[in-house]
Design an enzyme around this catalytic site. Structure first.
Site: not given
Lengths: 194, 251
Positions: A178, A176, A78
């Site tokens: 994650e 993202h 990001c």
């Protein structure tokens, strides 16, 4: 077991990234210590927030000089990816100049930030092993890197832009991983296997 | 293509989810972590947790469950309830929450929106606007709809956007709990007025209500609680239905 350093410069969602890596069974250190970062097997450069402020805190700790010199695989996420580009429009800041792109703001005809799950396409890297074309990743951002020579994945929001980049040992993703469920976890696993 | 989001909302009290949850194969229906994982597996795009007992004494409990949810969950989640300062936000973000829903504190002190957005970025600032219609005018209410404010909904969301809110969570108190559908006209007007994503909340009863929220109300996301908790609408079925209706959805 590999050691992964997550660079801590006060602008990252470091805990979320750490949680995701712990689910993949590796040793994770959240750190701003240059020696620890240099020695890690892999480095993750996360980030959320404001580009110019983030660069100020990177400079204050000397991490702006360290990151481009790293030799192991580095993954910017990001804002981390955006800071690895040449220039960021947000706060008119010079980036770390690893990737080609000049990061600019989405057209104001669109809803900004772009928030949600968007597809990644034109996948061109071992980072996307076992990930299908047009899979979904979670994104939340107001600025983007236009298509450039380092692009390894594209997404479309108003226009087609670079949602992932690669140069040498440096990787960057706008989305993202994650927070992108099983597909995101696969990408992180691929990164760990580089 | 950016897809529309389906967001289950969970109320948390003393670290346990409340309002009744009726799931099969659930070891502990009150555990936010268990529920979060189930919803993520079913294809929820995001989750919202509202801590309805969030007072200063409850902070520690809140930190505990937020941290546990963050460890277990691999999709984004928003936390709300009693968040009233930049310090509160910093703690919760560090634990792994992605976004903060602020409501009363923002109305009482709009400067908080600006401060949060400056410190952490607008992407983590969700302004929750609870509104009711009085003589054809929408007003912002606080304290679960018991306290009317001077703010008109449309002025307030404009103010929130200008101060750096990244998203608006609009709950129609007139529609909430009715299961008669979302406040489509107000949603549509909001969509024309502001340039940040809008989450529709209040009124979900059938799958077609979600379709209307996206196609008529132009919402970017739709939030619901009881229809999901009681299994009246299953998320995989809902998402398949919406996709069949030509709505951009992640399956």
């Amino acid at each position: 077991m590999q050691t992964i350093a997550i660079i801590d410069y006060g602008a990252g969602n470091t805990q979320s990234v750490k949680n995701a890596l712990l689910r993949l069974n590796c040793k994770v250190l959240i750190t701003s210590d240059a020696a620890v970062i240099r020695q890690a097997d892999k480095v993750i450069f996360p980030g959320v927030g404001h580009a110019a402020r983030a660069l100020i805190s990177l400079k204050a700790t000397g991490l702006d000089a360290l990151i481009p010199q790293l030799k192991q695989p580095v993954l910017g996420i990001c804002l981390g990816m955006q800071l690895m580009c040449k220039h960021c429009e947000e706060g008119d800041s010079k980036g770390l100049e690893i990737f080609e792109g000049n990061v600019i703001k989405f057209d104001n005809q669109l809803k900004v930030p772009q928030i949600g799950w968007n597809q990644i396409s034109n996948l061109k890297s071992e980072l996307f092993n076992d990930i299908d074309e047009n899979e979904f990743m979670y994104l939340v951002h107001s600025y983007f890197a236009p298509l450039n020579a380092d692009t390894i994945a594209t997404s479309t929001y108003g226009l087609k832009y670079a949602s992932a980049m690669k140069k040498n040992n440096f990787y960057g993703v706008q989305f993202h991983p994650e927070k992108s469920g099983k597909v995101g976890a696969q990408l992180l696993k691929n990164f760990l296997e580089l | 293509m950016l897809t529309k989001r389906i967001i289950p909302c969970l109320d948390v009290k003393n670290g346990r989810t409340v309002k009744g949850i009726n799931f099969k194969n659930l070891r502990d229906a009150g555990d936010p972590v268990e529920l979060a994982k189930i919803y993520a597996e079913q294809g929820a795009d995001e989750l919202v947790f509202l801590d309805i007992t969030a007072t200063i004494n409850q902070r520690k409990t809140m930190c505990n469950w937020v941290s546990e949810v963050a460890q277990a969950l691999d999709i984004p989640f928003t936390v709300g309830g009693g968040i009233s300062s930049v310090q509160d936000v910093e703690v919760l973000l560090k634990l792994g929450a992605d976004k903060m829903a602020i409501n009363s504190a923002a109305v009482k002190n709009p400067q908080l929106i600006s401060e949060m957005s400056l410190a952490f970025g607008s992407q983590c600032v969700v302004v929750a606007a609870d509104a009711k219609q009085i003589d054809n005018e929408w007003f912002i209410y606080l304290n679960g709809g018991t306290l009317k404010t001077k703010w008109r909904l449309f002025d307030w969301v404009k103010e929130a956007e200008q101060r750096g809110a990244g998203e608006i969570l609009f709950t129609s108190m007139d529609h909430d709990g009715t299961k008669n559908g979302f406040a489509l006209e107000a949603l549509n007007k909001l969509n024309n007025l502001i340039n940040i994503p809008i989450i529709a909340s209040g009124g979900a009863g059938t799958m077609s209500h979600f379709k209307d929220a996206f196609q008529i109300g132009h919402a970017d996301a739709a939030l619901a609680a009881s229809v999901f908790h009681f299994g009246e609408i299953s998320i995989p079925e809902l998402k398949q239905y919406l996709k069949n209706q030509k709505i951009a959805i992640r399956l």
